[in-house]
Each structure stands twice: as structure tokens, then as C-alpha cells.
Design a protein around this motif. Structure first.
Motif, PDB file in Angstrom:
ATOM      1  N   GLY A   1      -4.974   9.806   7.920  1.00 14.99           N
ATOM      2  CA  GLY A   1      -4.951  10.025   6.479  1.00 14.99           C
ATOM      3  C   GLY A   1      -3.739   9.469   5.769  1.00 14.99           C
ATOM      4  O   GLY A   1      -3.672   9.514   4.538  1.00 14.99           O
ATOM      5  N   LEU A   2      -2.767   8.925   6.510  1.00 13.30           N
ATOM      6  CA  LEU A   2      -1.569   8.426   5.855  1.00 13.30           C
ATOM      7  C   LEU A   2      -1.869   7.163   5.048  1.00 13.30           C
ATOM      8  O   LEU A   2      -1.273   6.920   4.001  1.00 13.30           O
ATOM      9  CB  LEU A   2      -0.474   8.152   6.889  1.00 13.30           C
ATOM     10  CG  LEU A   2       0.922   7.846   6.335  1.00 13.30           C
ATOM     11  CD1 LEU A   2       1.423   8.978   5.437  1.00 13.30           C
ATOM     12  CD2 LEU A   2       1.913   7.599   7.459  1.00 13.30           C
ATOM     13  N   LEU A   3      -2.788   6.358   5.572  1.00  9.11           N
ATOM     14  CA  LEU A   3      -3.267   5.191   4.825  1.00  9.11           C
ATOM     15  C   LEU A   3      -4.683   5.505   4.354  1.00  9.11           C
ATOM     16  O   LEU A   3      -5.579   5.745   5.175  1.00  9.11           O
ATOM     17  CB  LEU A   3      -3.253   3.929   5.690  1.00  9.11           C
ATOM     18  CG  LEU A   3      -1.876   3.441   6.122  1.00  9.11           C
ATOM     19  CD1 LEU A   3      -1.995   2.213   7.023  1.00  9.11           C
ATOM     20  CD2 LEU A   3      -1.024   3.098   4.905  1.00  9.11           C
ATOM     21  N   TYR A   4      -4.877   5.484   3.045  1.00 15.44           N
ATOM     22  CA  TYR A   4      -6.147   5.920   2.459  1.00 15.44           C
ATOM     23  C   TYR A   4      -6.633   4.859   1.498  1.00 15.44           C
ATOM     24  O   TYR A   4      -6.005   4.584   0.474  1.00 15.44           O
ATOM     25  CB  TYR A   4      -5.958   7.263   1.750  1.00 15.44           C
ATOM     26  CG  TYR A   4      -7.238   8.015   1.497  1.00 15.44           C
ATOM     27  CD1 TYR A   4      -7.739   8.904   2.444  1.00 15.44           C
ATOM     28  CD2 TYR A   4      -7.949   7.835   0.311  1.00 15.44           C
ATOM     29  CE1 TYR A   4      -8.916   9.595   2.219  1.00 15.44           C
ATOM     30  CE2 TYR A   4      -9.128   8.516   0.081  1.00 15.44           C
ATOM     31  CZ  TYR A   4      -9.617   9.398   1.039  1.00 15.44           C
ATOM     32  OH  TYR A   4     -10.790  10.079   0.813  1.00 15.44           O
ATOM     33  N   HIS A   5      -7.767   4.240   1.836  1.00 19.33           N
ATOM     34  CA  HIS A   5      -8.336   3.204   0.979  1.00 19.33           C
ATOM     35  C   HIS A   5      -8.835   3.834  -0.318  1.00 19.33           C
ATOM     36  O   HIS A   5      -9.490   4.886  -0.289  1.00 19.33           O
ATOM     37  CB  HIS A   5      -9.483   2.499   1.707  1.00 19.33           C
ATOM     38  CG  HIS A   5      -9.923   1.232   1.060  1.00 19.33           C
ATOM     39  ND1 HIS A   5     -10.731   1.209  -0.054  1.00 19.33           N
ATOM     40  CD2 HIS A   5      -9.662  -0.057   1.366  1.00 19.33           C
ATOM     41  CE1 HIS A   5     -10.958  -0.039  -0.412  1.00 19.33           C
ATOM     42  NE2 HIS A   5     -10.316  -0.830   0.439  1.00 19.33           N
ATOM     43  N   PRO A   6      -8.556   3.223  -1.467  1.00 15.69           N
ATOM     44  CA  PRO A   6      -8.912   3.850  -2.742  1.00 15.69           C
ATOM     45  C   PRO A   6     -10.414   4.028  -2.953  1.00 15.69           C
ATOM     46  O   PRO A   6     -10.825   4.913  -3.719  1.00 15.69           O
ATOM     47  CB  PRO A   6      -8.320   2.893  -3.785  1.00 15.69           C
ATOM     48  CG  PRO A   6      -8.126   1.609  -3.073  1.00 15.69           C
ATOM     49  CD  PRO A   6      -7.819   1.964  -1.652  1.00 15.69           C
ATOM     50  N   THR A   7     -11.246   3.223  -2.292  1.00 10.09           N
ATOM     51  CA  THR A   7     -12.697   3.359  -2.471  1.00 10.09           C
ATOM     52  C   THR A   7     -13.427   3.663  -1.156  1.00 10.09           C
ATOM     53  O   THR A   7     -14.479   4.294  -1.160  1.00 10.09           O
ATOM     54  CB  THR A   7     -13.306   2.069  -3.069  1.00 10.09           C
ATOM     55  OG1 THR A   7     -13.000   0.957  -2.208  1.00 10.09           O
ATOM     56  CG2 THR A   7     -12.727   1.807  -4.465  1.00 10.09           C
TER      57      THR A   7
ATOM     58  N   ASP B   1      -8.712   0.705  14.014  1.00 13.25           N
ATOM     59  CA  ASP B   1      -9.243  -0.624  14.219  1.00 13.25           C
ATOM     60  C   ASP B   1      -9.235  -1.456  12.947  1.00 13.25           C
ATOM     61  O   ASP B   1      -9.476  -2.655  12.972  1.00 13.25           O
ATOM     62  CB  ASP B   1     -10.664  -0.569  14.787  1.00 13.25           C
ATOM     63  CG  ASP B   1     -11.607   0.210  13.894  1.00 13.25           C
ATOM     64  OD1 ASP B   1     -11.147   0.736  12.873  1.00 13.25           O
ATOM     65  OD2 ASP B   1     -12.815   0.293  14.222  1.00 13.25           O
ATOM     66  N   ALA B   2      -8.939  -0.805  11.803  1.00 18.55           N
ATOM     67  CA  ALA B   2      -8.917  -1.540  10.546  1.00 18.55           C
ATOM     68  C   ALA B   2      -7.548  -2.118  10.246  1.00 18.55           C
ATOM     69  O   ALA B   2      -7.434  -3.177   9.643  1.00 18.55           O
ATOM     70  CB  ALA B   2      -9.342  -0.614   9.398  1.00 18.55           C
TER      71      ALA B   2
ATOM     72  N   ILE C   1       0.841  -1.191   0.000  1.00 14.28           N
ATOM     73  CA  ILE C   1       0.000   0.000   0.000  1.00 14.28           C
ATOM     74  C   ILE C   1       0.879   1.244   0.000  1.00 14.28           C
ATOM     75  O   ILE C   1       1.794   1.364   0.821  1.00 14.28           O
ATOM     76  CB  ILE C   1      -0.922   0.008   1.228  1.00 14.28           C
ATOM     77  CG1 ILE C   1      -1.865  -1.198   1.194  1.00 14.28           C
ATOM     78  CG2 ILE C   1      -1.710   1.306   1.314  1.00 14.28           C
ATOM     79  CD1 ILE C   1      -2.693  -1.354   2.449  1.00 14.28           C
ATOM     80  N   ALA C   2       0.602   2.147  -0.913  1.00 16.29           N
ATOM     81  CA  ALA C   2       1.351   3.398  -0.971  1.00 16.29           C
ATOM     82  C   ALA C   2       0.813   4.363   0.074  1.00 16.29           C
ATOM     83  O   ALA C   2      -0.400   4.453   0.300  1.00 16.29           O
ATOM     84  CB  ALA C   2       1.230   4.014  -2.363  1.00 16.29           C
ATOM     85  N   PHE C   3       1.717   5.084   0.738  1.00 15.61           N
ATOM     86  CA  PHE C   3       1.293   6.113   1.676  1.00 15.61           C
ATOM     87  C   PHE C   3       0.714   7.298   0.907  1.00 15.61           C
ATOM     88  O   PHE C   3       1.173   7.637  -0.197  1.00 15.61           O
ATOM     89  CB  PHE C   3       2.461   6.564   2.541  1.00 15.61           C
ATOM     90  CG  PHE C   3       2.893   5.534   3.557  1.00 15.61           C
ATOM     91  CD1 PHE C   3       2.015   5.134   4.550  1.00 15.61           C
ATOM     92  CD2 PHE C   3       4.153   4.979   3.520  1.00 15.61           C
ATOM     93  CE1 PHE C   3       2.387   4.189   5.498  1.00 15.61           C
ATOM     94  CE2 PHE C   3       4.544   4.030   4.456  1.00 15.61           C
ATOM     95  CZ  PHE C   3       3.651   3.634   5.444  1.00 15.61           C
ATOM     96  N   SER C   4      -0.284   7.919   1.493  1.00 20.54           N
ATOM     97  CA  SER C   4      -0.986   9.002   0.795  1.00 20.54           C
ATOM     98  C   SER C   4      -0.125  10.239   0.602  1.00 20.54           C
ATOM     99  O   SER C   4      -0.443  11.099  -0.222  1.00 20.54           O
ATOM    100  CB  SER C   4      -2.262   9.374   1.565  1.00 20.54           C
ATOM    101  OG  SER C   4      -1.946   9.815   2.873  1.00 20.54           O
ATOM    102  N   ASP C   5       0.979  10.347   1.356  1.00 19.26           N
ATOM    103  CA  ASP C   5       1.853  11.501   1.174  1.00 19.26           C
ATOM    104  C   ASP C   5       2.824  11.314   0.017  1.00 19.26           C
ATOM    105  O   ASP C   5       3.666  12.177  -0.249  1.00 19.26           O
ATOM    106  CB  ASP C   5       2.628  11.805   2.456  1.00 19.26           C
ATOM    107  CG  ASP C   5       3.523  10.654   2.914  1.00 19.26           C
ATOM    108  OD1 ASP C   5       3.615   9.645   2.185  1.00 19.26           O
ATOM    109  OD2 ASP C   5       4.130  10.755   3.998  1.00 19.26           O
TER     110      ASP C   5
END
Length: 269
Positions: free
Chosen positions: A246-252, A259-260, A135-139
Motif C-alpha cells: 500500500g505504500l505505492l498506490y496507483h491513482p486509478t 511485479d509492477a 510518485i508520492a508515497f501513500s503515507d
């Protein structure tokens, strides 16, 4: 007429040069073949060839037996941080350690500190070398990863929390307890595979107890261990706060929540 052995030596060196100093001023063979050979222009080439051959085989030997962790069957960006040390385990039946005993603040703090550097950033080049994706970081700075060592440490923590679930999760629903049991079973299997993967080859010896008829294991034997501090320091230099909003952002689904994905530290909450 020169001896056969002397003649052959001279002929071989004459192949290297037509003016190699093997002939005496009178045009006859010298009476000192050893010195003639030492004066031959072929000698430096022979010495260089021998040196290069020695270096080649020495290098190959170091590659095959270099003291890196394992047989170098996989690539890891942390390989350079691996060093080995002799360590004697504390094999007492009752071990006095921050990680043992009943749940208490000291134990929870030790577990937290042990996993502090679990989450790291890695580059696209690193992922390509392991033929993987993450997973790419959102930054835009790198990808989410962990060393397998920390996953196993997390599993130890998970098992401990399951044993003391009334302390750590006193108000769990039936569904949550069932999920917790499945997660703990997963962790036990990960730990089993990890133990068999590394295959500790140190010997466990046995002694007789004066009051028991069964042999007692003596665990105080030296083990060949990877230096944890060195690996932890490497991981710390590449660590990232994966709980940063916000660093990990699910694409959908959008922003991820603790907790996720926060398996390591939310267990203690």
C-alpha cells in the motif's frame, strides 16, 4: 625640496586625512617616508581591501575546482556524500569475487545486499531543485526516488540473470522471454551510456605474454573512484521499503504490486 617620488607618496596619503602624521612638528616633510606610510590611517583600509580581494578569489577558485563528483552541472541531494579514493581494479582473467561465477546463494545474497538501499524518499524541495516530479508515497511522507548508481547496478544484475536465464527463469513463456530480452537490451544501453558518461581517464597499459603473440592488457592501474560505501550509507539513511503493502498506490488502478514496480529484487525471485 622633496624628491618627486616622496612627494607623490605624501600627497596620496594626504588625500586620506588632513591630519595623517606625515608632516613633522616643524611643518616640513619627514626624512623617514617609510615610517610615515606605516603610520598612515589609510594602511588598515588598504590591508582590509587586499585581504577581501584574496578571500574572494580564493573562494571562487574553490568553487570552480572543488573536488565534488563531476562538474557540478546537476543538483543531487547525495552530493555531500561523494568522496574520492584511489582504487586498483582486480583485472585478473578469472576474478574470485562474490559477484562472479555460476549462480549460487552467495552470489544472490551479494547482489541483494548491493541493492538493499536502492529505494529512497526525497522531499518536494529536492524534486523542485532537480526540476522533476515523482510518485508520492501513500503515507504522505516524501516521494519515491533512487540514485542512478543503483539503476546501473540493477542492470548488471539483470544482464547476469539473462545470461543464466535457465537458472533464474526456467519456466518463462515465450512472451516473457521476449520481454526479458528487451529489458536486458535496455540495461546494456544504460550501462554503455553510463560508461561513456563518466569517462574513466585512468590508463590501461599492456604487457607481452611469454606464450602469446598478442599484447595483454594490464588493468591493475589506479582509478579515481567515488567511494561506494559513503554513497551507500547516505542512501541507507534515506531508504524506504518500497514493497511495503500500500505504500505505492496507483491513482486509478489502486495498490501496486511487486511485479509492477519491484525491478530490483523480484529479478531474483
Amino acid at each position: 625640496m622633496p624628491s618627486a617620488s616622496g612627494y607623490n607618496v605624501d600627497v596620496e596619503y594626504e588625500k586620506c586625512s588632513s591630519d595623517d602624521g606625515l608632516l613633522s612638528p616643524e611643518g616640513s616633510f619627514s626624512d623617514e617616508p617609510r615610517y610615515r606610510i606605516l603610520r598612515s590611517p589609510c594602511l588598515p583600509h588598504m590591508a582590509a581591501f587586499s585581504l577581501y580581494t584574496f578571500i574572494f578569489f580564493l573562494t571562487m577558485g574553490l568553487i570552480l575546482i572543488r573536488p565534488d563528483h563531476g562538474a557540478n552541472l546537476i543538483y543531487s541531494p547525495a552530493r555531500s556524500a561523494v568522496s574520492f579514493e584511489r582504487r586498483v581494479f582486480d583485472g585478473s582473467f578469472i576474478i574470485d569475487s562474490p559477484f562472479t561465477g555460476k549462480p549460487r546463494p552467495e552470489l544472490d545474497a551479494a547482489s541483494h545486499d548491493m541493492l538493499q538501499n536502492a529505494n529512497i524518499r526525497v522531499s518536494k524541495e529536492t524534486l523542485d531543485r532537480v526540476n522533476g516530479s515523482s510518485i508520492a508515497f501513500s503515507d504522505g511522507d516524501g516521494y519515491y526516488a533512487q540514485l542512478g548508481m543503483f539503476h546501473e547496478l540493477h542492470c548488471l544484475k539483470r544482464v547476469r540473470h539473462f545470461i543464466h536465464k535457465d537458472h533464474y527463469h526456467p519456466d518463462q513463456s515465450v512472451e516473457a522471454r521476449q520481454l526479458d530480452a528487451l529489458h536486458t537490451d535496455h540495461c546494456l544501453e544504460i550501462l554503455r551510456q553510463g560508461v561513456m558518461c563518466r569517462g574513466d581517464i585512468s590508463l590501461v597499459t599492456f604487457v607481452w605474454s611469454p606464450n602469446m603473440r598478442v599484447p595483454l592488457a594490464d588493468f591493475t592501474r589506479p582509478h579515481e573512484c567515488v567511494n561506494f560505501d559513503s554513497l551507500n550509507e547516505w542512501s541507507g539513511k534515506h531508504s524506504v521499503d518500497a514493497f511495503d503493502p500500500g505504500l505505492l498506490y496507483h491513482p486509478t488502478l489502486g495498490k501496486s504490486h511487486d511485479d509492477a514496480y519491484g525491478q530490483f529484487e523480484t529479478d531474483a525471485e
